[in-house]
Design a protein around this motif. Structure first.
Motif: not given
Lengths: 533, 533
Positions: A91, A93, B81-88, B121-122, B134
């Protein structure tokens, strides 16, 4: 640079669905790109002994013989059926993620919503799946990502010769180290900005290279000093080989934050052409150029050295570290094919290739989820965010360091790209300054005092001395290089008029509140150090 | 080696949730491990000039100063916060995956069902999430994976000294190259098996090292020849420094497939102790030892050199390439802390660290989805599968190469580990064999003929000559080394009794059907080459 806002970029060429296909950017270049003249530099002239000895991998070469209906007993590659990975559900952003205020407060999802992409174990509908991504790959990188980057580079950087090639790297630090090993022998001299990336200094030192500092002015690397150093080389350094390598960080320079304007880049390139230099363009902050903020296109980006050199004398290093995430350990370099082949050979004997997971995830993000226009939009938003933070930081500096006596001590330049601000601290009024002490020692002692006082006040800064390139000793009969305006590091006694200490300040990973608070703490520390109570 | 079947392994130590925590295997070792005496080798004696010059990274060192409530303007690390990854969302195979027959037919899911693990993400409930995985990580590797590996190594390899440390690598090829750069200077001599991994040969050649081939017998590296070479060094090679490095592949040797039995390992180590050698143990096939098949434990694994050397003279290289997936580009090395620090310093200036994606995915797989016992079970299943394939291949060889005249030409040894079979082809009956031609040239020409004929018949084999280490030239006054049983490569004229050509055959990624078919094709080709119609 030819990419106009709104123009839809399309990838060319057909992708193979096969393990580690041998590939090339040429397969994905448009015709008008392939029609350009070839690069003209004589790569052979620049090769180190190591690069000359290094043979292409015999095993890799043997796999190239594999045809249809040939059974391979050749390479020690496990069967993808034995990989314990069934599915990666990713997923990402939305490219507009950074513009949503929620993201700045640390919330998980922006209003525009996330994008999803799945990598299956075996996927007949995709040219890349787990069985391919997690096998040994081709040493230039996975074809899918190379295709995306070829289109991106063609449109955004537009190299002026036809035979450029791309090689994926595990980041600019690694690519730089390999560049040094490929293009310099022990004892060789390399031209660098007088302040430069500390990792480069350390890598060059470990390889026993001599660094030749070139003066910087407000436009960065000083082309006049570069010419002066090179044209007087034989008389100044009769015992040392003339430098053939120039390393530069042209955009948002580390540590000074300076961005070389287009005119300066052309001047530097003219000197490089005259003296036949190979340029290592380390450009991790290229896309963090604030002027592109809000334009939603790459049209306002500065000309890269890669875009300017028709001879092809540039090795351009790009990385995902500052624009996607540093933990990906994924970057790429662009240069004439003959140059790239030396990296490919080095990779075969070292890193082999970047992580297949990083490759497939970045491919899915850039090509499938975002597309070219989405990527460019993301970069514009990111530059916007960095520009906003930079302005906040500079404003805080003006407020906290610009009065009550600190205005005579602290100075800095506004920046237009990147993440670094270079704080110049004039120590003429440092209490008990001992003018009899040698320059380096005096400065080191004051720097230590300032650094420690800042840390005690609760702010960690980066010592400017980390980035300082000491001068090469010069022959006694050497003509004057006209660098009287330089900072005087090395064995020159401390000039009372210029006892300068520098701090590098980075705002990239600091919250808005802490930016202001950190600068206030620094001001407190400096007032204490300079007795301004 | 102390791990008994059914014993539940538990990780020790508390994990930090912080960016790039400075960590060490020491934090996760049990008390009885920490109580052992320290390693006794003098690492300093082995350091290359490059390793001596190389300084620890100044920026990395400065981050160590970061305390609580300190605002950092220090390192150029982007905000997570600027990494474009939400979930793996990761789906792994069950450890028993390979035992389900469906997997061998290429179906997606085994009967036992897949396992799922999500990286957010968090994630307040996990010590590792996207924001940590990351970012730039600690240069030994992410703490979570180091913890798992510390427990694994403690129980499975049980190093006999206390101050061992682990460093994640991007695979054994890279770790080996760094080892060569850290522990050998240009012109130094390194001891290696007389046939060895071609990538090592190429890496050593690029660094201008001299390789010293040591004879092999049916138990692999010959300790008697090793002793003979070392004790006669000064008289045989008065002009060359005595070797301090030994490189060996002890299990499922590449290319010969030989596994050194425990007794041989102890004999080799005794010679290494006597002559104070540093051993590079390259052991990618360690867990592919067939005897452990079906035991569901690591109790039957052979003793690693790491487990045998109380002095700590072993750099053990492990990789996920053959046991999980090569595309992860993730491995680890184990050695005394002072040795590991030289790799850490080299990584800081090169790869930085392996992909954070690979690290977090392997951590989630090994620690969260499988656990220690699941990992050991997986390795046992994998060894079982390799053993099954090896037996199939050897049976096919007996059937196709063991009669109709080929039995006088072809010979090979059964293997007990790994993925390679070393086919010995006696070319005494090669039509038109010219005994007047020099050995190397004659053999190269016959090898080429066999290789090409096999390829034309539809099977790609690996030329044995890729792996051959040429002899060092020896002083004329040198005593006899007693290597009359050796193969006679180098400038020795072709002995009519021993015109041998080798092929390395790999069954790892070939289907069961193709294994049999490929060997039949090879038999056809050999019959044609040797005129056996």
């Amino acid at each position: 640079m030819s990419h106009s806002p709104g123009l839809k970029l399309k990838d060319l060429g057909v992708l193979q669905k096969t393990l580690a296909p041998i590939t090339s950017a040429d397969l994905f270049k448009p015709d008008d790109c392939l029609c350009k003249p070839k690069s003209s530099i004589q790569v052979n002239r620049f090769l180190s002994r190591e690069a000359r000895i290094r043979a292409p991998s015999s095993l890799k070469a043997s796999v190239a013989a594999l045809g249809i209906d040939v059974i391979s007993f050749s390479t020690g590659r496990p069967s993808p059926e034995t990989y314990p990975f069934e599915q990666l559900d990713l997923t990402f952003s939305d490219p507009a993620f950074l513009t949503s205020s929620s993201s700045r407060n640390g919330d998980d999802y922006p209003a525009s919503g996330p994008l999803r992409s799945i990598v299956y174990r075996n996927d007949p509908d995709s040219s890349i799946d787990i069985s391919i991504a997690l096998s040994y790959g081709y040493s230039l990188g996975c074809e899918q990502l190379l295709q995306f980057l070829t289109t991106h580079i063609t449109h955004v950087l537009c190299p002026p010769y036809s035979d450029w090639e791309i090689c994926l790297t595990v980041g600019n630090t690694s690519a730089l180290e390999i560049a040094l090993r490929n293009f310099a022998n022990e004892g060789d001299c390399m031209l660098v900005e007088e302040y430069s990336y500390s990792g480069m200094l350390e890598a060059a030192r470990a390889l026993n290279l001599n660094l030749v500092p070139i003066a910087m002015d407000s436009d960065g690397l000083c082309s006049r000093d570069l010419e002066a150093v090179l044209s007087s080389w034989e008389s100044c350094h009769p015992d040392k080989p003339k430098p053939r390598l120039l390393y530069t960080i042209p955009t948002g320079h580390n540590p000074t934050g300076i961005t070389q304007p287009p005119g300066r880049r052309r001047e530097v390139l003219a000197v490089a052409d005259k003296h036949d230099l190979l340029i290592i363009e380390d450009d991790p902050y290229y896309y963090l150029h604030f002027s592109q903020a809000g334009t939603r296109s790459a049209a306002t980006l500065l000309p890269s050295y890669l875009s300017l050199s028709t001879a092809g004398r540039v090795i351009r290093l790009d990385t995902t570290s500052k624009i996607l995430a540093p933990g990906l350990r994924l970057g790429w370099l662009t240069a004439p094919k003959a140059v790239v082949e030396t990296f490919q050979a080095a990779h075969d004997l070292g890193i082999v290739h970047p992580s297949g997971l990083s490759q497939v995830v970045v491919y899915k993000l850039l090509s499938e989820a975002w597309g070219h226009d989405g990527f460019v939009e993301w970069l514009a938003h990111l530059a916007d965010e960095y520009g906003r933070k930079a302005r906040l930081m500079l404003q805080a500096m003006r407020q906290a360091l610009g009065h009550r006596g600190l205005e005579d001590i602290c100075s800095w330049k506004d920046i237009e790209a990147g993440m670094f601000i270079w704080l110049t601290i004039d120590c003429s009024s440092y209490p008990g300054l001992d003018h009899t002490v040698e320059s380096m020692a005096a400065k080191a002692s004051i720097e230590e005092h300032i650094y420690t006082a800042a840390l005690e006040a609760g702010v960690l800064c980066c010592r400017g001395s980390f980035f300082c390139v000491p001068s090469l000793s010069v022959s006694a009969e050497a003509p004057d290089r006209g660098d009287g305006d330089r900072d005087g590091d090395g064995a020159v006694p401390l000039a009372p008029s210029k006892p300068i200490v520098y701090l590098r300040l980075t705002f990239a990973s600091v919250s808005d509140t802490d930016l202001v608070r950190g600068i206030e703490r620094l001001a407190t520390a400096l007032r204490e150090v300079f007795g301004l109570t």
